[in-house]
Design an enzyme around this catalytic site. Structure first.
Site, PDB file in Angstrom:
ATOM      1  NE  ARG A 134     -11.230  -7.585   1.818  1.00  0.00           N
ATOM      2  CZ  ARG A 134     -11.479  -6.328   1.452  1.00  0.00           C
ATOM      3  NH1 ARG A 134     -12.511  -6.065   0.722  1.00  0.00           N
ATOM      4  NH2 ARG A 134     -10.671  -5.342   1.785  1.00  0.00           N
ATOM      5  CB  THR A 135      -9.078 -10.516   7.743  1.00  0.00           C
ATOM      6  OG1 THR A 135      -8.498 -10.497   6.445  1.00  0.00           O
ATOM      7  CG2 THR A 135      -8.448 -11.618   8.572  1.00  0.00           C
ATOM      8  CE  LYS A 156      -8.473   5.828  27.231  1.00  0.00           C
ATOM      9  NZ  LYS A 156      -9.241   5.324  28.376  1.00  0.00           N
ATOM     10  NE  ARG A 196      -4.968  -8.029   9.330  1.00  0.00           N
ATOM     11  CZ  ARG A 196      -5.630  -7.936   8.182  1.00  0.00           C
ATOM     12  NH1 ARG A 196      -6.105  -6.756   7.791  1.00  0.00           N
ATOM     13  NH2 ARG A 196      -5.819  -8.975   7.420  1.00  0.00           N
ATOM     14  CG  HIS A 252      -3.244 -12.584   5.621  1.00  0.00           C
ATOM     15  ND1 HIS A 252      -4.123 -13.232   6.473  1.00  0.00           N
ATOM     16  CD2 HIS A 252      -3.936 -11.529   5.110  1.00  0.00           C
ATOM     17  CE1 HIS A 252      -5.279 -12.593   6.467  1.00  0.00           C
ATOM     18  NE2 HIS A 252      -5.193 -11.560   5.655  1.00  0.00           N
TER      19      HIS A 252
HETATM   20  N1  ASP Z   1      -5.968  -7.722   3.234  1.00  0.00           N
HETATM   21  C1  ASP Z   1      -4.662  -8.227   2.896  1.00  0.00           C
HETATM   22  C2  ASP Z   1      -3.724  -8.081   4.070  1.00  0.00           C
HETATM   23  O1  ASP Z   1      -4.131  -7.743   5.144  1.00  0.00           O
HETATM   24  C3  ASP Z   1      -4.109  -7.616   1.661  1.00  0.00           C
HETATM   25  C4  ASP Z   1      -3.874  -6.124   1.697  1.00  0.00           C
HETATM   26  O2  ASP Z   1      -4.113  -5.470   2.702  1.00  0.00           O
HETATM   27  O3  ASP Z   1      -3.403  -5.631   0.674  1.00  0.00           O
HETATM   28  O4  ASP Z   1      -2.542  -8.338   3.918  1.00  0.00           O
END
Ligand code: ASP
Length: 339
Positions: free
Chosen positions: A87-88, A115, A137, A165
């Protein structure tokens, strides 16, 4: 409130076409000054309100036949994902594309990280390509802040370890506000693996700052000792947490971050802390249910609840695009020379 529109003059300058112009909203009078969005903890109430009201204005773009505004034409957004995401990552990509930016997706699988490139090497290589934004991320707390110090471009934290987040908390708040009309005075329950959840931490900062009463609940092994100092009510059963709640945010067990076994079995966890219709019936009859995804159906939430009439889970995903458009838009404004 108006949304940025495609105007010839703005296309020529490459500047945001038009700022949302609802002058009645107090947050609108403030200017956004940050180059980066690293966490909710550092934001003022006014900055949070500005992001939310800007996102409200962008939500409308999704309903247009042509879902694009020229705001970030000629800009490059690099999505740098060192941890899995669906999703993100996709919603940052859609947000950037709707703002007419070019997007490059980089994930560790299939990259030279696997690598042996160090994070620093990767960072310097990306910097040499002159992106305008890096959305990052990473499994480690602080990586977005480190990149923000090293890179001249805007950096957005898309989740760092168990730390923050921020865009998830913003989209959760936007969903709650659109459904309930406000945040101040609401009771919001966060249930699950509070200790390892960056979503819980960002939500606690944001919801308490905007005046909600926040309850947290989970097994004692997943409730940090100092959590009450964040201004939340600590509950040891899900029943206590959801009783009379206006919104319930269910959290996934962060098994990838747990260093030891913190509960006997998934079945036992579901029996003690899963949200099912009987437990939901304890909440406000108009309560909404949120989940950041990915959901483990049958563990922290049953399908009847996830797909039921109280669920706002898919709405959250839609608001995610609007929030991420708003963040990129505001950060782009902060990057503009102030001649
Ligand atoms: N998608 C959210 C996160 O990246 C929640 C999860 O992964 O549980 O923190």
């Amino acid at each position: 409130m108006t949304v940025p529109v495609d105007r010839p003059g703005d296309q020529a300058s490459g500047r945001p076409a038009e700022r949302p112009s609802d002058r009645s909203a107090p947050a609108e009078s403030m200017a956004w000054r940050r180059k980066d969005l690293l966490g909710i903890a550092e934001l003022s109430v006014e900055e949070i309100e500005l992001i939310l009201s800007t996102a409200e204005s962008f939500a409308e773009v999704a309903r247009r036949p042509v879902k694009k505004v020229p705001t970030l034409r000629g800009k490059t957004v690099v999505n740098l994902f060192f941890e899995p995401s669906t999703r993100t990552r996709v919603s940052f990509e859609i947000a950037a594309q709707r703002l007419s930016a070019d997007v490059v997706n980089f994930s560790t699988a299939g990259s030279s990280q696997s690598k042996g490139d160090t994070l620093r090497d990767t960072t310097h290589n990306i910097a040499s390509m002159f992106p305008d934004f890096v959305v990052v991320r990473h499994a480690h707390h602080g990586v977005p802040a480190m990149l923000a110090r090293e890179l001249a471009c805007g950096v957005v934290n898309a989740g760092d370890g168990s730390h923050e987040h921020p865009t998830q908390a913003l989209l959760d708040a936007l969903t709650i506000r659109r459904r309930k009309g406000r945040i101040a005075g609401l009771t919001v329950a966060l249930v699950g693996d509070i200790a390892h959840s960056r979503v819980a931490r960002s939500n606690i900062h944001l919801l308490t700052r905007l005046g909600a009463h926040v309850r947290v609940a989970g097994p004692r092994t997943m409730l940090p000792a100092a959590i009450a100092s964040m201004g939340v009510e600590v509950c040891y059963t899900i029943e206590e947490a959801v009783a009379g709640a206006d919104a319930i945010v269910m959290l996934r067990l962060q098994l990838e971050r747990q260093r030891s076994v913190l509960f006997p079995s998934l079945g036992e966890y579901a029996a003690l802390f899963g949200l099912n219709p009987a437990r939901l019936a304890l909440a406000n009859p108009e309560a909404i249910v949120l989940h950041p995804g990915p959901m483990n159906r049958g563990v922290e939430i049953t399908s009847e609840v996830a797909d039921g009439p109280h669920s706002a889970i898919l709405e959250q995903v839609g608001q995610g695009v609007a929030v991420r458009m708003a963040v990129l838009y505001l950060l782009a404004g902060a990057q503009r020379p102030t001649a």
